[in-house]
Write an enzyme that holds these catalytic residues in place. Structure first.
Site, mmCIF file in Angstrom:
data_model
loop_
_atom_site.group_PDB
_atom_site.id
_atom_site.type_symbol
_atom_site.label_atom_id
_atom_site.label_comp_id
_atom_site.label_asym_id
_atom_site.label_seq_id
_atom_site.Cartn_x
_atom_site.Cartn_y
_atom_site.Cartn_z
ATOM 1 C CB CYS A 38 -0.880 0.050 1.247
ATOM 2 S SG CYS A 38 -1.909 -1.395 1.470
ATOM 3 N N GLY A 75 0.097 0.519 -4.873
ATOM 4 C CA GLY A 75 -1.152 -0.221 -4.762
ATOM 5 C C GLY A 75 -2.166 0.276 -5.760
ATOM 6 C CG ASN A 96 3.098 0.387 3.160
ATOM 7 O OD1 ASN A 96 2.873 -0.665 2.587
ATOM 8 N ND2 ASN A 96 4.245 1.038 3.019
ATOM 9 N N GLY A 97 1.905 -2.322 4.980
ATOM 10 C CA GLY A 97 2.646 -3.400 5.626
ATOM 11 C C GLY A 97 1.775 -4.617 5.800
ATOM 12 C CE1 TYR A 144 8.851 -3.849 -10.104
ATOM 13 C CE2 TYR A 144 7.688 -4.212 -8.041
ATOM 14 C CZ TYR A 144 7.671 -4.069 -9.420
ATOM 15 O OH TYR A 144 6.493 -4.157 -10.105
#
Length: 529
Positions: free
Chosen positions: A36, A63, A137-138, A287
């Site tokens: 995210c 995301g 996020n995670g 990336y």
């Protein structure tokens, strides 16, 4: 006055697609997907909904399944979220309706819970003393334990009961955290958060809000990024510095591992809820992060160019042209060309509108596969010996199709160079790779992979050289996808997995939160084929 969530239309209507091609065109090799992107802003006098919209736009790469924004005007929180890209979910009229001075936003790729509207974020929870909206996020690894803690709350005092029609259950770890934060009958939200956060395990970069205050927190390992920025009339918190740049905020610093910040009319305050034990995700450098993002005080683009230089030293090749697989392979290809002295060139053209659509491709179109994303420039590559630089190989299907396409376009030799070590282990901290059985490097040697993708040669950068390129100490990085060393202890296999919270029928409450569930998960995620 309690806030509210705005669902899609009465028939689950989605906004129409924007003509972008879907990832399902290559269903066998979606590649690594991040969890995210999160964004938060406290800025009286500013249009915080639009600031959040543009912040999420800059984080869209993190995301693409759903997007949402929550805004407070000091009296109530309004949440709007839907499936699709940021540009599909929000229009001018929607943003105009979101008035206030504090906001949080989220762009989602699911790592716990299915890709459905009820799992979109920010999650929302009303209480007697106010409301909470949270974006994450995670990925948490003690989800089952948190589920039991939420179930133990029962109908305890402190949460506002609102009569709603039955809704599908939220099946993500974020809803569990939101429920725990919302239950604070005898203390403030800030004090309750300082109690709840130390009990979370795994990777989390949170932004959340009540009616008046913006909060942010990062797990003690700092696995996922989170940065703090300053506006002329406020503050911004975001997953990456690129989101600060797009809204005109100045980068101040990273939110530290184990730190919680709160921002309101009294300014910014900070506290530690856990001792820091840094384990920044190494794959962010390879990336996930945008190349223009600043991470650990280094520009990601510069790190990737240096990775390419080191890759050329470790695995030289006699060739006529160095070319990237756009766009993630571009910086490393530039570095490889610089170090090798082989000319750099563009041999593949990428369709810039590969993304998400609600029109499914026919089987005929699906069989074209990678050609819908990348098309070779025959005049550039015909008769040439090529060095093709990519960021990673997950299942190998994309590289196999790519090598075949380049040979059909006239390439004389194809030497594949990868700017990360072989991916052999799944990630449980917010990247959706694959199960271990699906990872091509898990069961094959490098030469066997070379033969599988039909390359003339194949070289992966070593873990040691990759780490040196980042200038971050080896012990301060999470390298689990490369070496299988997980910095946060994992639970039993049955308590792992993206769909852990979806395996049994459940009751729901006002947020659609699952009330009780039997455990279950991705037992094969750590198994060998």
């Amino acid at each position: 006055m309690p806030g509210q969530e705005t669902p899609p239309g009465p028939h689950g209507r989605r906004r129409s697609g924007d003509g972008r091609l879907t990832h399902a065109l290559d269903p066998h090799d979606a590649g690594p997907q991040d969890a995210c992107g999160v964004f938060g802003v406290w800025a009286p006098g500013e249009d915080v909904a639009k600031l959040t919209y543009f912040g999420l736009y800059a984080l869209q790469h993190r995301g693409q399944e759903s997007a949402g924004i929550a805004v407070s005007n000091g009296r109530q929180i309004l949440v709007f979220k839907d499936m699709g890209l940021v540009s599909q979910v929000f229009d001018e009229a929607t943003l105009e309706s979101l008035k206030g001075y504090v906001a949080v936003g989220h762009a989602r790729y699911s790592t716990t819970g299915a890709s459905t509207w009820h799992n979109a974020q920010p999650t929302f929870r009303p209480t007697e003393t106010g409301s909470i909206a949270l974006a994450h996020n995670g990925n948490l690894t003690n989800t089952r334990e948190l589920l039991d803690r939420v179930a133990a709350l029962g109908g305890a005092a402190g949460e506002l009961e609102i009569a709603t029609k039955p809704t599908p259950a939220s099946t993500n770890d974020t809803s569990l955290v939101t429920a725990l934060l919302a239950h604070h009958p005898d203390t403030s939200l800030e004090e309750n958060a300082a109690t709840v956060l130390p009990g979370l395990r795994g990777a989390f970069s949170f932004v959340w809000m009540d009616e008046n205050t913006l909060y942010a927190a990062r797990d003690p390992q700092g696995i996922r990024p989170l940065v703090l920025g300053r506006l002329e009339r406020g503050w911004v918190v975001a997953s990456e510095t690129a989101a600060l740049d797009i809204v005109g905020a100045s980068f101040i610093r990273e939110v530290e591992p184990g730190e919680m910040v709160a921002i309101d009319e009294d300014g910014l305050r900070s506290r530690r809820f856990a001792e820091p034990a840094p384990k920044h995700c190494l794959f962010e450098f390879v990336y996930l992060a945008r190349p223009d993002t600043l991470m650990n005080q280094r520009r990601v683009h510069s790190v990737r160019v240096e990775i390419g230089r080191r890759l050329a030293e470790e695995f030289p090749a006699e060739a006529d042209l160095v070319m990237p697989v756009p766009e993630s392979g571009t910086p490393a290809a530039i570095g490889y060309a610089e170090a090798s002295g082989i000319p750099y060139g563009t041999g593949l053209v990428k369709n810039s509108y590969v993304g998400r659509t609600f029109i499914q491709p026919s089987q005929t179109i699906r069989q074209l596969g990678i050609r819908l994303k990348l098309n070779p420039l025959r005049d550039v590559i015909e008769g040439k010996r090529l060095v093709v630089v990519d960021d990673s190989i997950v299942r190998g299907n994309t590289q196999r199709a790519l090598v075949r396409m380049l040979r059909e376009a006239g390439a004389r030799e194809v030497h594949v160079r990868i700017s990360s070590p072989p991916v052999k282990w799944p990630c449980f901290y917010g990247i959706d790779f694959a199960t271990r059985a699906e990872l091509i490097a898990n069961g094959l040697t490098t030469d066997e992979i070379r033969r599988s993708i039909d390359a003339d040669s194949l070289g992966y950068i070593s873990l040691e050289q990759l780490v040196e390129a980042t200038e971050v100490p080896m012990d301060d990085l999470c390298r689990a996808c490369f070496d299988g060393v997980y910095p946060v202890e994992l639970p039993a296999p049955e308590h792992l997995g993206k769909h852990l919270l979806e395996l049994s029928p459940v009751g729901t409450d006002v947020d659609g939160l699952s009330a009780s569930l039997a455990g279950g998960g991705a037992r094969d995620s750590l198994d060998r084929p």
